[in-house]
Write an enzyme that holds these catalytic residues in place. Structure first.
Site, PDB file in Angstrom:
ATOM      1  N   HIS A 195      -2.636  -0.178  -9.694  1.00  0.00           N
ATOM      2  CA  HIS A 195      -2.540  -1.009  -8.493  1.00  0.00           C
ATOM      3  C   HIS A 195      -1.932  -2.344  -8.868  1.00  0.00           C
ATOM      4  O   HIS A 195      -2.360  -2.991  -9.818  1.00  0.00           O
ATOM      5  CB  HIS A 195      -3.919  -1.232  -7.863  1.00  0.00           C
ATOM      6  CG  HIS A 195      -3.849  -1.871  -6.508  1.00  0.00           C
ATOM      7  ND1 HIS A 195      -3.699  -3.219  -6.333  1.00  0.00           N
ATOM      8  CD2 HIS A 195      -3.867  -1.326  -5.280  1.00  0.00           C
ATOM      9  CE1 HIS A 195      -3.652  -3.485  -5.036  1.00  0.00           C
ATOM     10  NE2 HIS A 195      -3.749  -2.350  -4.381  1.00  0.00           N
ATOM     11  N   LEU A 230      -9.926   3.719  -0.609  1.00  0.00           N
ATOM     12  CA  LEU A 230      -8.639   3.189  -1.040  1.00  0.00           C
ATOM     13  C   LEU A 230      -8.797   2.012  -1.999  1.00  0.00           C
ATOM     14  O   LEU A 230      -9.435   1.012  -1.668  1.00  0.00           O
ATOM     15  CB  LEU A 230      -7.820   2.768   0.179  1.00  0.00           C
ATOM     16  CG  LEU A 230      -6.414   2.209  -0.104  1.00  0.00           C
ATOM     17  CD1 LEU A 230      -5.554   3.268  -0.779  1.00  0.00           C
ATOM     18  CD2 LEU A 230      -5.775   1.713   1.183  1.00  0.00           C
ATOM     19  N   ASP A 231      -8.216   2.161  -3.197  1.00  0.00           N
ATOM     20  CA  ASP A 231      -8.180   1.097  -4.208  1.00  0.00           C
ATOM     21  C   ASP A 231      -9.565   0.603  -4.607  1.00  0.00           C
ATOM     22  O   ASP A 231      -9.742  -0.541  -5.017  1.00  0.00           O
ATOM     23  CB  ASP A 231      -7.335  -0.090  -3.720  1.00  0.00           C
ATOM     24  CG  ASP A 231      -5.880   0.284  -3.512  1.00  0.00           C
ATOM     25  OD1 ASP A 231      -5.415   1.212  -4.200  1.00  0.00           O
ATOM     26  OD2 ASP A 231      -5.220  -0.344  -2.673  1.00  0.00           O
ATOM     27  N   GLU A 232     -10.566   1.478  -4.525  1.00  0.00           N
ATOM     28  CA  GLU A 232     -11.926   1.083  -4.897  1.00  0.00           C
ATOM     29  C   GLU A 232     -12.551   2.017  -5.924  1.00  0.00           C
ATOM     30  O   GLU A 232     -13.762   1.977  -6.142  1.00  0.00           O
ATOM     31  CB  GLU A 232     -12.814   0.992  -3.643  1.00  0.00           C
ATOM     32  CG  GLU A 232     -12.395  -0.123  -2.681  1.00  0.00           C
ATOM     33  CD  GLU A 232     -13.384  -0.319  -1.534  1.00  0.00           C
ATOM     34  OE1 GLU A 232     -14.506   0.219  -1.628  1.00  0.00           O
ATOM     35  OE2 GLU A 232     -13.032  -1.009  -0.568  1.00  0.00           O
TER      36      GLU A 232
END
Length: 287
Positions: A195, A230-232
């Site tokens: 990311h 998402l993105d966690e």
């Protein structure tokens, strides 16, 4: 009946279980009984989760069958979750990309020139821009277009490739598509994403523009396992670069790409070397 090979094999054993006395003693004793010489050993007991984590490298002339049988016999005593592999064996890896080249180029170069223990068996992209780069490195390229209407078919094709190529690791090397919850569940613990910001800050679109607008002094990148959130997903590695007010958005993008490739390469290496163990929503990384 015990069997041995003519030459020792270098194994890596990872495990986790509820923490209690005697785990290290039992594992070390098992390995010693099978002629094992421990070359590296790391342990961690997490007081928050109550779990114990261990990574051991060992040389032994015992066969895989004998080692697996012995570990399986020990596992119920400590409720072990474990994995045994040959140390340094290249992990069969599929890389997913869109149009940004830096992460694919870096992973392929490191595999070829720096001993990164992966075997790049395929590059999958929703564009054809990076096909010449994949060809240069001898990585089979698969163009799998994705639209709102074809997302399900594209993911089915990806899963078919994972099955056909016996893929062990999927790397999202700046693949600008969101994977479905179902796909994330089916590949849980086997997908690493890079990311382009220092999570949890600046999620979503144009993170470097967001960072520039806030006048940040550090930019960064985060390599993490992919989950349905998402993105966690659990973070494996993060890296940063110091910047100041003189940097334009374009400068941050260029610096950020360098940070991204570094963080991703370390995360992929640690995963391939079985140095990353999942501990709920976070990771234990034995470097």
């Amino acid at each position: 009946m015990s069997h041995t090979s003519d030459f020792p094999t270098h194994w890596v054993l990872t495990l986790s279980c509820p923490d209690r006395p005697g785990i290290v003693h039992a594992v070390a004793g098992l390995l010693a009984e099978h002629g094992g010489n421990i070359t590296e050993s790391q342990q961690f007991g997490d007081p928050d989760s109550g779990l114990f984590f261990m990574r051991v490298q060992v040389t032994s002339t015992a066969t895989r069958t004998d080692l697996v049988t012995a570990i399986e016999a020990l596992a119920p005593r400590f409720d072990l979750r474990w994995h045994l592999d040959v140390a340094g064996r290249p992990v069969r890896t599929l890389v997913m990309v869109s149009t940004a080249a830096h992460c694919l180029n870096d992973l392929a170069f490191r595999q070829r020139s720096e001993g990164l223990p992966i075997d790049l068996v395929a590059a999958v992209s929703n564009h054809t821009v990076l096909e010449p780069m994949a060809d240069f490195y001898g990585v089979p390229f698969h163009h799998v277009p994705v639209t709102k209407d074809t997302k399900a078919q594209a993911e089915a094709r990806l899963l078919a490739l994972v099955e056909e190529l016996d893929v062990e690791l999927v790397v999202l090397a700046r693949y600008m598509q969101i994977l479905s919850d179902d796909l994330c569940r089916r590949l849980e613990g086997k997908v690493i994403n890079i990311h382009h910001s220092f999570l949890p800050s600046f999620k979503g679109a144009r993170p470097y523009a967001q960072a520039h607008a806030r006048g940040v002094k550090l930019i960064g990148a985060t390599a993490h396992y992919v989950t349905g959130d998402l993105d966690e997903g659990p973070i494996i590695e993060q890296d940063v670069e110091r910047v100041d007010h003189s940097r334009a958005v374009e400068d941050l993008v260029a610096l950020g790409q360098d940070v991204e490739r570094r963080a991703l390469a370390r995360a992929v290496r640690w995963h391939a070397e079985h140095r990353v163990l999942l501990d709920g929503r976070r990771t234990i990384v034995f470097r």
